[in-house]
Design a protein around this motif. Structure first.
Motif, PDB file in Angstrom:
ATOM      1  N   ILE A  52      37.059  61.486  51.086  1.00 27.89           N
ATOM      2  CA  ILE A  52      36.513  61.229  49.755  1.00 27.89           C
ATOM      3  C   ILE A  52      36.409  62.546  49.003  1.00 27.89           C
ATOM      4  CG2 ILE A  52      34.578  60.309  48.443  1.00 27.89           C
ATOM      5  CD1 ILE A  52      36.073  58.202  50.048  1.00 27.89           C
ATOM      6  N   LEU A  53      37.119  62.649  47.880  1.00 26.39           N
ATOM      7  CA  LEU A  53      37.121  63.872  47.080  1.00 26.39           C
ATOM      8  C   LEU A  53      35.976  63.894  46.072  1.00 26.39           C
ATOM      9  CD1 LEU A  53      40.952  64.099  46.341  1.00 26.39           C
ATOM     10  CD2 LEU A  53      39.682  65.049  48.284  1.00 26.39           C
ATOM     11  N   ALA A  54      35.618  62.736  45.559  1.00 31.85           N
ATOM     12  CA  ALA A  54      34.525  62.638  44.603  1.00 31.85           C
ATOM     13  C   ALA A  54      33.992  61.219  44.626  1.00 31.85           C
ATOM     14  CB  ALA A  54      34.992  63.005  43.193  1.00 31.85           C
ATOM     15  N   GLN A  55      32.696  61.059  44.355  1.00 27.54           N
ATOM     16  CA  GLN A  55      32.122  59.720  44.399  1.00 27.54           C
ATOM     17  C   GLN A  55      30.788  59.667  43.674  1.00 27.54           C
ATOM     18  OE1 GLN A  55      29.220  58.641  46.190  1.00 27.54           O
ATOM     19  NE2 GLN A  55      28.687  60.586  47.164  1.00 27.54           N
ATOM     20  N   VAL A  56      30.480  58.507  43.172  1.00 32.35           N
ATOM     21  CA  VAL A  56      29.141  58.161  42.688  1.00 32.35           C
ATOM     22  C   VAL A  56      28.820  56.775  43.241  1.00 32.35           C
ATOM     23  CG1 VAL A  56      27.793  57.490  40.672  1.00 32.35           C
ATOM     24  CG2 VAL A  56      29.155  59.568  40.602  1.00 32.35           C
ATOM     25  N   ASN A  57      27.723  56.660  43.947  1.00 27.52           N
ATOM     26  CA  ASN A  57      27.294  55.376  44.514  1.00 27.52           C
ATOM     27  C   ASN A  57      28.368  54.736  45.383  1.00 27.52           C
ATOM     28  OD1 ASN A  57      24.823  55.590  43.125  1.00 27.52           O
ATOM     29  ND2 ASN A  57      25.653  54.569  41.318  1.00 27.52           N
ATOM     30  N   ALA A  58      29.044  55.551  46.182  1.00 31.59           N
ATOM     31  CA  ALA A  58      30.179  55.069  46.971  1.00 31.59           C
ATOM     32  C   ALA A  58      29.799  53.995  47.975  1.00 31.59           C
ATOM     33  CB  ALA A  58      30.840  56.240  47.695  1.00 31.59           C
ATOM     34  N   GLU A  59      28.566  54.026  48.467  1.00 30.24           N
ATOM     35  CA  GLU A  59      28.132  53.075  49.491  1.00 30.24           C
ATOM     36  C   GLU A  59      27.400  51.860  48.900  1.00 30.24           C
ATOM     37  OE1 GLU A  59      28.885  53.424  52.591  1.00 30.24           O
ATOM     38  OE2 GLU A  59      29.652  55.472  52.587  1.00 30.24           O
ATOM     39  N   MET A  60      27.257  51.801  47.592  1.00 34.75           N
ATOM     40  CA  MET A  60      26.487  50.716  46.979  1.00 34.75           C
ATOM     41  C   MET A  60      27.282  49.412  46.972  1.00 34.75           C
ATOM     42  SD  MET A  60      24.986  50.427  43.098  1.00 34.75           S
ATOM     43  CE  MET A  60      23.841  51.817  43.331  1.00 34.75           C
ATOM     44  N   PRO A  61      26.777  48.347  47.611  1.00 33.00           N
ATOM     45  CA  PRO A  61      27.464  47.051  47.550  1.00 33.00           C
ATOM     46  C   PRO A  61      27.360  46.465  46.148  1.00 33.00           C
ATOM     47  CG  PRO A  61      25.896  47.147  49.399  1.00 33.00           C
ATOM     48  CD  PRO A  61      25.587  48.296  48.489  1.00 33.00           C
ATOM     49  N   LEU A  62      28.494  46.128  45.572  1.00 29.82           N
ATOM     50  CA  LEU A  62      28.553  45.596  44.210  1.00 29.82           C
ATOM     51  C   LEU A  62      29.497  44.401  44.167  1.00 29.82           C
ATOM     52  CD1 LEU A  62      28.914  48.980  42.302  1.00 29.82           C
ATOM     53  CD2 LEU A  62      26.919  47.468  42.202  1.00 29.82           C
ATOM     54  N   PRO A  63      29.400  43.551  43.155  1.00 26.95           N
ATOM     55  CA  PRO A  63      30.373  42.468  43.017  1.00 26.95           C
ATOM     56  C   PRO A  63      31.766  43.056  42.776  1.00 26.95           C
ATOM     57  CG  PRO A  63      28.455  42.100  41.620  1.00 26.95           C
ATOM     58  CD  PRO A  63      28.352  43.493  42.113  1.00 26.95           C
ATOM     59  N   PRO A  64      32.758  42.733  43.624  1.00 23.32           N
ATOM     60  CA  PRO A  64      34.090  43.322  43.469  1.00 23.32           C
ATOM     61  C   PRO A  64      35.012  42.528  42.557  1.00 23.32           C
ATOM     62  CG  PRO A  64      33.969  42.140  45.538  1.00 23.32           C
ATOM     63  CD  PRO A  64      32.610  42.008  44.894  1.00 23.32           C
ATOM     64  N   ALA A  65      34.564  41.342  42.103  1.00 26.42           N
ATOM     65  CA  ALA A  65      35.411  40.484  41.272  1.00 26.42           C
ATOM     66  C   ALA A  65      36.771  40.277  41.944  1.00 26.42           C
ATOM     67  CB  ALA A  65      35.536  41.071  39.868  1.00 26.42           C
ATOM     68  N   SER A  66      37.853  40.310  41.168  1.00 24.54           N
ATOM     69  CA  SER A  66      39.168  39.989  41.728  1.00 24.54           C
ATOM     70  C   SER A  66      39.755  41.085  42.606  1.00 24.54           C
ATOM     71  CB  SER A  66      40.158  39.649  40.606  1.00 24.54           C
ATOM     72  OG  SER A  66      39.905  38.351  40.106  1.00 24.54           O
ATOM     73  N   MET A  67      39.093  42.230  42.699  1.00 19.72           N
ATOM     74  CA  MET A  67      39.542  43.211  43.686  1.00 19.72           C
ATOM     75  C   MET A  67      39.368  42.661  45.096  1.00 19.72           C
ATOM     76  SD  MET A  67      38.525  46.956  42.119  1.00 19.72           S
ATOM     77  CE  MET A  67      36.747  46.695  42.231  1.00 19.72           C
ATOM     78  N   THR A  68      38.560  41.609  45.232  1.00 20.63           N
ATOM     79  CA  THR A  68      38.467  40.848  46.475  1.00 20.63           C
ATOM     80  C   THR A  68      39.844  40.437  46.973  1.00 20.63           C
ATOM     81  OG1 THR A  68      36.298  39.960  45.881  1.00 20.63           O
ATOM     82  CG2 THR A  68      37.587  38.689  47.471  1.00 20.63           C
ATOM     83  N   LYS A  69      40.720  40.110  46.043  1.00 23.17           N
ATOM     84  CA  LYS A  69      42.035  39.572  46.405  1.00 23.17           C
ATOM     85  C   LYS A  69      42.893  40.579  47.153  1.00 23.17           C
ATOM     86  CE  LYS A  69      42.103  36.200  42.643  1.00 23.17           C
ATOM     87  NZ  LYS A  69      41.321  36.526  41.464  1.00 23.17           N
ATOM     88  N   MET A  70      42.494  41.860  47.151  1.00 24.06           N
ATOM     89  CA  MET A  70      43.207  42.823  48.002  1.00 24.06           C
ATOM     90  C   MET A  70      43.043  42.458  49.471  1.00 24.06           C
ATOM     91  SD  MET A  70      42.810  46.628  46.337  1.00 24.06           S
ATOM     92  CE  MET A  70      41.032  46.731  46.586  1.00 24.06           C
ATOM     93  N   MET A  71      41.872  41.973  49.858  1.00 19.63           N
ATOM     94  CA  MET A  71      41.690  41.540  51.243  1.00 19.63           C
ATOM     95  C   MET A  71      42.471  40.259  51.505  1.00 19.63           C
ATOM     96  SD  MET A  71      40.567  41.997  54.271  1.00 19.63           S
ATOM     97  CE  MET A  71      39.198  43.163  54.335  1.00 19.63           C
ATOM     98  N   THR A  72      42.468  39.336  50.537  1.00 22.28           N
ATOM     99  CA  THR A  72      43.246  38.101  50.671  1.00 22.28           C
ATOM    100  C   THR A  72      44.724  38.422  50.853  1.00 22.28           C
ATOM    101  OG1 THR A  72      41.634  36.928  49.302  1.00 22.28           O
ATOM    102  CG2 THR A  72      43.792  35.903  49.577  1.00 22.28           C
ATOM    103  N   SER A  73      45.258  39.294  49.992  1.00 22.21           N
ATOM    104  CA  SER A  73      46.678  39.640  50.079  1.00 22.21           C
ATOM    105  C   SER A  73      46.970  40.421  51.351  1.00 22.21           C
ATOM    106  CB  SER A  73      47.113  40.423  48.841  1.00 22.21           C
ATOM    107  OG  SER A  73      46.383  41.622  48.698  1.00 22.21           O
ATOM    108  N   TYR A  74      46.040  41.278  51.770  1.00 18.71           N
ATOM    109  CA  TYR A  74      46.248  42.063  52.991  1.00 18.71           C
ATOM    110  C   TYR A  74      46.387  41.152  54.208  1.00 18.71           C
ATOM    111  CZ  TYR A  74      45.378  45.496  56.705  1.00 18.71           C
ATOM    112  OH  TYR A  74      45.480  46.286  57.826  1.00 18.71           O
ATOM    113  N   ILE A  75      45.534  40.141  54.302  1.00 14.35           N
ATOM    114  CA  ILE A  75      45.620  39.220  55.431  1.00 14.35           C
ATOM    115  C   ILE A  75      46.937  38.447  55.391  1.00 14.35           C
ATOM    116  CG2 ILE A  75      44.608  37.120  56.421  1.00 14.35           C
ATOM    117  CD1 ILE A  75      41.862  38.241  55.672  1.00 14.35           C
ATOM    118  N   ILE A  76      47.363  38.044  54.200  1.00 12.73           N
ATOM    119  CA  ILE A  76      48.655  37.358  54.071  1.00 12.73           C
ATOM    120  C   ILE A  76      49.784  38.282  54.507  1.00 12.73           C
ATOM    121  CG2 ILE A  76      50.288  36.323  52.440  1.00 12.73           C
ATOM    122  CD1 ILE A  76      47.786  35.543  50.751  1.00 12.73           C
ATOM    123  N   GLU A  77      49.765  39.515  54.047  1.00 16.03           N
ATOM    124  CA  GLU A  77      50.828  40.477  54.381  1.00 16.03           C
ATOM    125  C   GLU A  77      50.892  40.740  55.877  1.00 16.03           C
ATOM    126  OE1 GLU A  77      49.912  42.483  50.070  1.00 16.03           O
ATOM    127  OE2 GLU A  77      49.289  43.528  51.890  1.00 16.03           O
TER     128      GLU A  77
END
Length: 388
Positions: A52-77
């Motif tokens: 990690i080169l730079a961060q603000v609140n990197a560990e804070m759980p937040l709503p990811p919206a459609s970035m969730t679909k990266m996990m969906t696509s990763y499992i498909i791939e």
């Protein structure tokens, strides 16, 4: 004022063998501090090391919206990669998966009770951010979307995504559906590394299905040729989000912005992070794969020494101007005893800057060493009794 930080965090994805020091042991940081951004959280990560080169609140759980679909696509791939799925497999569109499309929901516009191929579904998820495609694939793989969410959480745990919990395949709002910016960077890194055949889809600017052509919502794909992915997201709760990756001069960075105020803001903030990262850091490669780095002593082997080599380049991202200051040393694992398999860890190479440890990487045996015969082993034991 948000607190900015510059940190070194050991990589958590892809089984990388590079270990980095803490900031307190680091010589000097970049000349210019990271940008101040108006969002809820952000991360800028070095792809090669996972640092990690730079961060603000990197560990804070937040709503990811459609970035969730990266996990969906990763499992498909990964299912395609393993052979559990085929690109031509037809996927049914249930009543639960089907959607008409609203201001709060993006769709691929799959026909109700129709079918589409897995590869079209994957494009619909990545490029068009189709909730219908995400749900249909979740049901196809796991039977139900909740069951697929369990797979998502298991995969998140495997990757080291410690602040993420998925309730669905789409990112539609749920109080328990969260991810941190750091976790999403880890996921993006895994996609780039593990899904090389399918990663180019993340750079495709448009996809046409059912006679409906939709453009990729990642604005940077149209303005920056070095950007080649990954995924946008937006809900009223999450704000405007973007996970992106860019590669310049052999250096790849991953950026995650969460909770920006607009589409323009998330794009501008990502540009600012990339400009800072590529401007303030440079790549140093003090040792390369296969280069002779000495020989590790071996006890009770047919050979007394085994060549020690790197399995991958010892590639470091350092603040500009410090590449020439990197020094390396080799340390062998004490008490190595035959038999030793080819590729077994026999030591490590350590990089320092101004005498302070910066990073280290394992060295492995270039060849196998078989156990010596009885008399040689006996003689070596006798010598060891006398301290020789």
């Amino acid at each position: 004022m948000k607190k900015l930080s510059f940190s070194l965090i050991a990589p958590l994805a892809m089984g990388s063998c590079l270990v980095l020091s803490s900031l307190s042991a680091f010589a000097a940081g970049p000349a210019v501090p990271p940008p101040t951004l108006e969002n809820k959280a952000y991360v800028l990560m070095d792809y090669d090391s996972g640092r990690i080169l730079a961060q603000v609140n990197a560990e804070m759980p937040l709503p990811p919206a459609s970035m969730t679909k990266m996990m969906t696509s990763y499992i498909i791939e990964q299912s395609l990669k393993s052979g559990r799925l085929k690109q031509t497999d037809q996927v049914h569109v249930s009543q639960n998966a089907w959607c008409r499309g609203t201001s709060e929901e993006s769709c691929m516009y799959l026909p109700l009770n129709g079918t589409a191929s897995v590869i079209d579904m994957l494009r619909g998820i990545i490029i068009q951010s189709g909730n219908d495609a995400s749900k249909a694939m979740a049901e196809h793989i796991a039977g139900t979307e909740p069951a697929f969410a369990e797979l998502m959480n298991k995969e998140a745990q495997r990757l080291g995504m410690t602040q993420s919990h998925f309730m669905n395949a789409t990112g539609l709002p749920d109080p328990q559906h969260k991810a941190s910016s750091r976790d999403l960077a880890i996921l993006a890194r895994a996609i780039i590394h593990d899904s090389t055949e399918y990663y180019p889809i993340y750079a495709e600017k448009e996809f046409k299905f059912n006679n409906i052509k939709q453009g990729n919502r990642n604005a940077l794909l149209y303005t920056d040729p070095t950007v080649d992915g990954l995924k946008t997201g937006h809900t009223s709760e999450a704000g405007f989000c973007l996970t992106a990756s860019a590669k310049r001069d052999g250096m790849r960075l991953i950026s995650v912005v969460m909770g920006a105020n607009s589409m323009q803001a998330r794009a501008d903030q990502t540009r600012a992070l990339f400009a800072w990262g590529f401007g303030q850091f440079e790549r140093a490669v003090p040792a390369r794969t296969g280069a002779p780095l000495g020989q590790a002593p071996v006890r009770f082997g047919k050979e007394d020494l085994v060549p020690a080599v790197l399995q991958q380049d010892f590639s470091l991202l350092v603040p500009r101007g410090q590449a020439q200051q990197v020094k390396t040393s080799v340390q062998y694992t004490p008490g190595l005893t035959a038999p030793i398999q080819q590729g077994a860890v026999v030591g490590k190479i350590v990089a320092t800057i101004d005498g302070q440890t910066y990073a280290e990487q394992p060295l492995v045996a270039q060849q196998a060493v078989e156990e010596a015969g009885f008399f040689k082993r006996l003689w070596q034991r006798i010598l060891s009794w006398f301290g020789k």
